[in-house]
Design a protein around this motif. Structure first.
Motif, PDB file in Angstrom:
ATOM      1  N   LYS D 103       8.187  12.733  -1.848  1.00 27.90           N
ATOM      2  CA  LYS D 103       7.447  12.398  -0.633  1.00 27.90           C
ATOM      3  C   LYS D 103       8.119  13.052   0.546  1.00 27.90           C
ATOM      4  O   LYS D 103       9.295  13.422   0.398  1.00 27.90           O
ATOM      5  CB  LYS D 103       7.348  10.895  -0.432  1.00 27.90           C
ATOM      6  CG  LYS D 103       8.641  10.074  -0.552  1.00 27.90           C
ATOM      7  CD  LYS D 103       9.783  10.340   0.359  1.00 27.90           C
ATOM      8  CE  LYS D 103       9.449  10.211   1.841  1.00 27.90           C
ATOM      9  NZ  LYS D 103      10.662  10.631   2.667  1.00 27.90           N
ATOM     10  N   ARG D 136       9.464   1.908  -4.067  1.00 26.77           N
ATOM     11  CA  ARG D 136       8.603   0.930  -4.739  1.00 26.77           C
ATOM     12  C   ARG D 136       9.254   0.386  -5.986  1.00 26.77           C
ATOM     13  O   ARG D 136       8.872  -0.670  -6.480  1.00 26.77           O
ATOM     14  CB  ARG D 136       7.301   1.604  -5.188  1.00 26.77           C
ATOM     15  CG  ARG D 136       6.375   2.041  -4.103  1.00 26.77           C
ATOM     16  CD  ARG D 136       5.115   2.560  -4.764  1.00 26.77           C
ATOM     17  NE  ARG D 136       4.071   2.812  -3.765  1.00 26.77           N
ATOM     18  CZ  ARG D 136       2.778   2.858  -4.056  1.00 26.77           C
ATOM     19  NH1 ARG D 136       2.380   2.692  -5.312  1.00 26.77           N
ATOM     20  NH2 ARG D 136       1.884   3.080  -3.114  1.00 26.77           N
ATOM     21  N   ASP D 198       4.474   3.139   3.199  1.00 30.21           N
ATOM     22  CA  ASP D 198       4.156   2.957   1.781  1.00 30.21           C
ATOM     23  C   ASP D 198       4.579   1.572   1.311  1.00 30.21           C
ATOM     24  O   ASP D 198       3.825   0.905   0.586  1.00 30.21           O
ATOM     25  CB  ASP D 198       4.849   4.033   0.938  1.00 30.21           C
ATOM     26  CG  ASP D 198       4.441   3.915  -0.523  1.00 30.21           C
ATOM     27  OD1 ASP D 198       3.237   4.105  -0.817  1.00 30.21           O
ATOM     28  OD2 ASP D 198       5.287   3.590  -1.370  1.00 30.21           O
ATOM     29  N   PHE D 202       2.185  -1.204  -0.139  1.00 28.37           N
ATOM     30  CA  PHE D 202       2.439  -1.535  -1.547  1.00 28.37           C
ATOM     31  C   PHE D 202       2.656  -3.038  -1.709  1.00 28.37           C
ATOM     32  O   PHE D 202       2.089  -3.683  -2.587  1.00 28.37           O
ATOM     33  CB  PHE D 202       3.667  -0.751  -2.021  1.00 28.37           C
ATOM     34  CG  PHE D 202       4.116  -1.069  -3.412  1.00 28.37           C
ATOM     35  CD1 PHE D 202       3.351  -0.687  -4.512  1.00 28.37           C
ATOM     36  CD2 PHE D 202       5.321  -1.732  -3.636  1.00 28.37           C
ATOM     37  CE1 PHE D 202       3.773  -0.975  -5.801  1.00 28.37           C
ATOM     38  CE2 PHE D 202       5.750  -2.014  -4.925  1.00 28.37           C
ATOM     39  CZ  PHE D 202       4.975  -1.635  -6.019  1.00 28.37           C
ATOM     40  N   ARG D 207      -4.290  -1.676   2.747  1.00 33.67           N
ATOM     41  CA  ARG D 207      -4.091  -0.419   3.461  1.00 33.67           C
ATOM     42  C   ARG D 207      -4.224  -0.619   4.961  1.00 33.67           C
ATOM     43  O   ARG D 207      -4.929  -1.519   5.414  1.00 33.67           O
ATOM     44  CB  ARG D 207      -5.111   0.609   2.991  1.00 33.67           C
ATOM     45  CG  ARG D 207      -4.830   1.032   1.554  1.00 33.67           C
ATOM     46  CD  ARG D 207      -5.515   2.328   1.221  1.00 33.67           C
ATOM     47  NE  ARG D 207      -4.875   2.895   0.020  1.00 33.67           N
ATOM     48  CZ  ARG D 207      -5.223   4.039  -0.528  1.00 33.67           C
ATOM     49  NH1 ARG D 207      -6.209   4.761   0.017  1.00 33.67           N
ATOM     50  NH2 ARG D 207      -4.607   4.497  -1.599  1.00 33.67           N
ATOM     51  N   THR D 357       1.220   5.907 -10.736  1.00 32.49           N
ATOM     52  CA  THR D 357       1.100   5.587  -9.304  1.00 32.49           C
ATOM     53  C   THR D 357       2.463   5.660  -8.651  1.00 32.49           C
ATOM     54  O   THR D 357       3.469   5.390  -9.311  1.00 32.49           O
ATOM     55  CB  THR D 357       0.517   4.185  -9.069  1.00 32.49           C
ATOM     56  OG1 THR D 357       1.396   3.227  -9.690  1.00 32.49           O
ATOM     57  CG2 THR D 357      -0.877   4.069  -9.616  1.00 32.49           C
ATOM     58  N   PRO D 358       2.523   5.980  -7.372  1.00 31.81           N
ATOM     59  CA  PRO D 358       1.423   6.330  -6.479  1.00 31.81           C
ATOM     60  C   PRO D 358       0.894   7.732  -6.751  1.00 31.81           C
ATOM     61  O   PRO D 358       1.660   8.663  -6.981  1.00 31.81           O
ATOM     62  CB  PRO D 358       2.062   6.250  -5.090  1.00 31.81           C
ATOM     63  CG  PRO D 358       3.521   6.451  -5.318  1.00 31.81           C
ATOM     64  CD  PRO D 358       3.824   5.920  -6.662  1.00 31.81           C
ATOM     65  N   SER D 359      -0.425   7.837  -6.735  1.00 30.21           N
ATOM     66  CA  SER D 359      -1.099   9.111  -7.000  1.00 30.21           C
ATOM     67  C   SER D 359      -1.034  10.011  -5.767  1.00 30.21           C
ATOM     68  O   SER D 359      -0.602   9.586  -4.694  1.00 30.21           O
ATOM     69  CB  SER D 359      -2.563   8.829  -7.343  1.00 30.21           C
ATOM     70  OG  SER D 359      -3.215   8.351  -6.171  1.00 30.21           O
ATOM     71  N   ASP D 362      -2.905   8.448  -3.080  1.00 30.60           N
ATOM     72  CA  ASP D 362      -2.091   7.492  -2.328  1.00 30.60           C
ATOM     73  C   ASP D 362      -1.211   8.217  -1.322  1.00 30.60           C
ATOM     74  O   ASP D 362      -1.036   7.780  -0.181  1.00 30.60           O
ATOM     75  CB  ASP D 362      -1.206   6.669  -3.284  1.00 30.60           C
ATOM     76  CG  ASP D 362      -2.021   5.807  -4.246  1.00 30.60           C
ATOM     77  OD1 ASP D 362      -3.097   5.313  -3.848  1.00 30.60           O
ATOM     78  OD2 ASP D 362      -1.567   5.634  -5.394  1.00 30.60           O
TER      79      ASP D 362
END
Lengths: 387, 387, 387, 387
Positions: D103, D136, D198, D202, D207, D357-359, D362
């Motif tokens: 990321k 996450r 995120d 999460f 969202r 995930t996260p895709s 996302d």
């Protein structure tokens, strides 16, 4: 760079930790020799094979004597219960293998003496032995020792050290090998109190000279292990006597005169792995808690009066011991990093032909402290010399 | 509402705290009688007059015997050093005055026995005596006792209690009265260890039956007090021997079998007033620290396994003891609130004609624990009964 | 020593706190004039009489105008809801009375402007007004300001300030006066956000010049108050609209350029009274939390790299502001001590003929910040100047 | 068990972390396929060879296109700076390789859209892409999400999330690639604010739908990098403009209506890696701090009123996510464990033919939040939809 081929005897929880140490150390530290995970040894062929595949050991064996006899093995790493440490370690040293042995060194002072003597003889031939007090290698602990040695807290005035767990609060927890004197030698005192003793001596740089204490077994009877469930198995039918302590309280006198208060308890409800030590000195203090293992609290009594307080140092800076090899500041290390540090320090000492620490003599000394606590307890708590 | 006229003997630091208790209690609690700050007594007329004006006492006297002889005094509040407690308290009780006496009750078991006997005799005539262990009345402590009594932690398995200060770390701190056995009776053990003992017994609801311990004087010589600077004065010329302990370590056995580990230390660098207690039980635990006095940590071992942990309860809700009289939730109480609670509880008990607690008998029992620790220390630390 | 006779208008929760301030301040501090609790004023004669007896006010009145008209009153202390502040304060100042007014100064900028103008006129004649941001007088807060002013953290780089409570999480909490715009003027923003703003400006020594933010009402409808249960009463039948915010989020620009992030929330489940501020500077940082109000955390970025960390300073040393008047080191102060400090500072300033702080002009400026946040919120969150 | 051969593009700090993840995951978890550290790719042949030897990659390459073209590679792991993510990821997906990409997904929404579209196309053919928000997978974070999803805190009422670091407080820190918009795309906002976003989404399972915020550059000019010292090198001569933010403050609206307050700052002196989040709900709350990453604080508002408080859960029990594979209760995990968990989850999803995930979708959504914050900042802070 040459390699250093390791055979590990035993494959319990400690085996996973040691495996991770050997595996990871060369990936973060520049080592003078590459440890190789050569041979995993255990009595149950099927289980040892499964463990070897999981952890990445190249070969397996069910006979530790055979392992020691092999020419291609440089290091014997002992992670079995304490009752087999002496036999394996002495044989390995006599066979010219370097030895890393999990703590406590042995189940009795007598065994530890034999081991230390063997280590002393081996060292004359450049073969070295080390005992695995890995908590010394938590960066915050190593740094605490450095601070104390630098004079940052002045003369040691008082020590409090405790190792608190709660897994025996539950009366239905079964009679695992750690609760049986013939296997474990000792209970909370030997298993976790040993860590508190080693840390207190390591950080202060002083040895205990006498102790006075009491050991106790709060829950004296427990369910027997179910047959076939192994030494750390599940509860079966019937009940048996717990033959080791679950609480140990003792005071100790350090060689320069300070008193220390020690607690080792598996009856501290809610405390999971709280190895804590506070060293109070004439100019400052340090405090550490393994449940917050990336921090060291430091009190500077020479700061201006209005600015004094415990400083919570995150021991994650490149200036701190071991840390530069890992992540940027503020990124946490965990339990098993101590085993990587242990592997690194062991490999470096062996490659340099020097004695790694803590030596078997150091382990013997801790064993003597433990023995003196037990003797004091048997003698109604009187002060008892450590000799 | 009738009034309850108080004469306070002594006017040191404790005098300020007791004055605040008497002053404030009726402003927050609905009391059955109104305490009146009637008479302040001290040997030095000028100083006692200044203190009385500052604190709001109506009159002063330099003769405590005269104070006791007065008909318009209902309560004698003793805040002098321990060596005068017995004489004043016994005389006051015999004169029919209710007595509140600062802890420790006396400087020796023998004195405390005389006081407890006098209190027992007086109680037969509806005259009552109480000893001032005010920390019982910190809401978090009172609440801890309630939790334990309710079964919230099950059976007591282990206790750790410590009272840590650091004002004697400084070797230049002078030889104040608290460091002289003839005035203070005891050092860290009697002055702060007494609090740890009382709290441990109060919260667990169990008494200690035997102890094993060691007392020590780390800094054995200090500057003499400057002449004329008072019993708590400044350093003058010359040095003298410290005749009380500054560190005391002991173990205790509670009546239902659990062990407790106790530390009282004035050598704990950086710890200002850390009275801490943790009681571990078969179903939970509680932990308290006077340096974070508005909170109680509670561990519920019966919670779902994934949700267990120490809950930091802010003991500032109206449901908590004493709190509804003060501020909204989340507003902190401080050190002296315990003295207001003490005044409230004392006034209520006296007005109801019932024995306030802790009684002199309770104070005597703590004194016996202290005495047994000293005897154990003299006997190389052996376990010593409390009788 | 002369006396300073106080009339207090209002007798809610704040009345108890102010009463305690007037009562206690002269018992611990040497004041140039003795505050006297002369007159308590409230509309309900029975209730005000009960409050006066409980808190120790000499007389009562149901007419604040009468109180202001009396010659024997020196100080008017206003603890009513915000909608009456302006009228009372202006009248009192015009009558030549010194005024202490609870925060927030008023319910609107317009009212606050009138008040500040009245205060400016009065000051020309030696009559002074002060607004009661008591949290400035928590020793750790005053000390934080001193540290920042001394350069201990260098230039301010960033500020985070939040005041978190949870008493509106409960949807069944009734529609008390604090939730009605006509009485309270504002919700979380004005009541608790005002404290965060004042503290941030006080500690940094810098004013906010613009803000951008959003206010919101998470629970928009609540049970009406039961008739006769008062402005802070219990739930009755029917429901009504909450007309003030319960959450306010805003950013602010300080005059020297740093950004601050502010949160005022009554939807912070589990947070009872968490007024927190952290000021990050080019050479260090300070952090404070009212739920741990006797401590200040200080980070010294100029310390050796291996020793840096947040130092938890117990602000209970005689070197710290206000503390020497109270107890020995390590003894905690509580919520209401700020009111004693406020009384002390007010009396000292008035006796010296100087302007006490924070002045009504200071209160007006906070009001303008609040107003700008509301205007920003109405304008979709755009940056809005404070003028 | 089949193997899964990985090529990793890039070898900075993130490369070490990903390497450790691939290396360690199969030693603690039972995986359906064995990840193999096949190929390390970087532009500088010498450096990439050194990194490969240190970290244990079998081969090296200086051409990522060649790597993608190889038949024996199953997974492309991208740990380069953000400006190259899109090109590499799209090419890899089109070549039929599964992709793990660090990321933030890209340096702009436009790039991220291209990537997400490529991932969607690939997924139709069973080729999957994942973005590496490893936090996450800190057990306490995963557990927090489970708690919230289980209803343990009721409806979300308020969120506060902040990621605080201090490595830019030092004005002499050089102009590394992370401070240059062309390489990093964004500063504190994109690099660490992305984590806060995120995590907030999460844990809440909601969202953000709109944001309002401000980004700022406190230290606007810094020393240029010394030539040849690399993108993260040391200070050389000359100075240049910092083209990304070092502080970002923003508010966000979650889809079910709650407000969140966000701070991303590299000007938070003394905070090393403080990613903190608190989610307040109608029945409870959770709080997490990455600097104490083995714990989760949980407040249960449905507990009896006297027992409420934040419970500090040590997330080290076998009942907690990921933990059973590691050590006994109370033994801490560290930073890099999240990478082992990421490797595990990735391998499991790929082996099962399901979307990990996260895709990228996302990741794109987080990128859109970041983009909206920047647009809001450019528009004086107005609320800006995320579309």
């Amino acid at each position: 760079m040459t390699s250093m081929r390791v055979a590990m005897i035993g494959y319990g929880f400690m085996g996973a930790a040691h495996s991770q140490g050997w595996r990871v150390a060369p990936r973060f530290f520049d080592l003078p020799a590459a440890p190789e995970m050569g041979l995993l040894v255990g009595r149950n062929g099927g289980r040892v094979a499964a463990a070897a595949e999981k952890w990445g050991w190249a070969e397996t064996s069910t006979d530790w004597r055979q392992a020691i006899a092999r020419d291609d093995i440089d290091v014997i790493d002992i992670v079995t219960p304490g009752d087999s440490h002496a036999e394996i370690a002495v044989a390995a040293l006599e066979a010219g293998k370097h030895v890393l042995c999990e703590k406590p060194l042995a189940n009795s002072v007598a065994e530890a003496e034999v081991m230390a003597a063997a280590a002393a003889r081996a060292a004359e031939h450049g073969v070295f032995a080390m005992v695995g007090f890995t908590y010394r290698r938590v960066p915050a602990v190593t740094y605490a020792r450095q601070l104390v040695a630098s004079g940052a807290i002045g003369d040691v005035r008082n020590v409090r050290a405790e190792y608190l767990q709660d897994w025996l609060v539950d009366e239905t927890a079964p009679l695992a090998w750690r609760l049986q004197k013939e296997h474990a030698g000792s209970g909370a005192l030997g298993d976790i109190g040993a860590h508190a003793i080693d840390l207190a001596q390591f950080i202060t740089g002083q040895r205990l000279t006498s102790v006075a204490g009491t050991i106790d077994t709060v829950v004296a009877e427990r369910p027997l292990l179910a047959e076939g469930s192994g030494l750390s198995g599940t509860a079966g039918t019937g009940r048996g006597a717990v033959t080791v302590d679950d609480v140990a309280l003792f005071s100790g006198r350090f060689e320069q005169g300070a008193l220390g208060a020690f607690v080792a308890s598996r009856m501290s409800t809610g405390r999971k792995n709280a190895l804590r030590i506070e060293v109070s000195g004439s100019r400052g203090a340090i405090a550490f808690d393994l449940e917050d293992m990336n921090a060291l609290s430091y009190y500077d009594d020479t700061a201006p009066a209005d600015r004094r307080g415990f400083t919570k140092i995150l021991v994650t800076e490149p200036e701190h011991p071991y840390v530069a090899a890992w992540w940027p500041a503020g990124h946490m290390l965990g339990y098993e990093h101590g085993f990587a540090h242990q592997a690194k320090d062991f490999v470096e000492a062996i490659a340099a032909g020097t004695q790694p620490t803590p030596s078997f003599a150091d382990g013997l000394q801790v064993q003597r402290v433990l023995g003196s606590v037990e003797r004091s307890s048997e003698a109604a708590g009187v002060w008892t010399a450590i000799d």
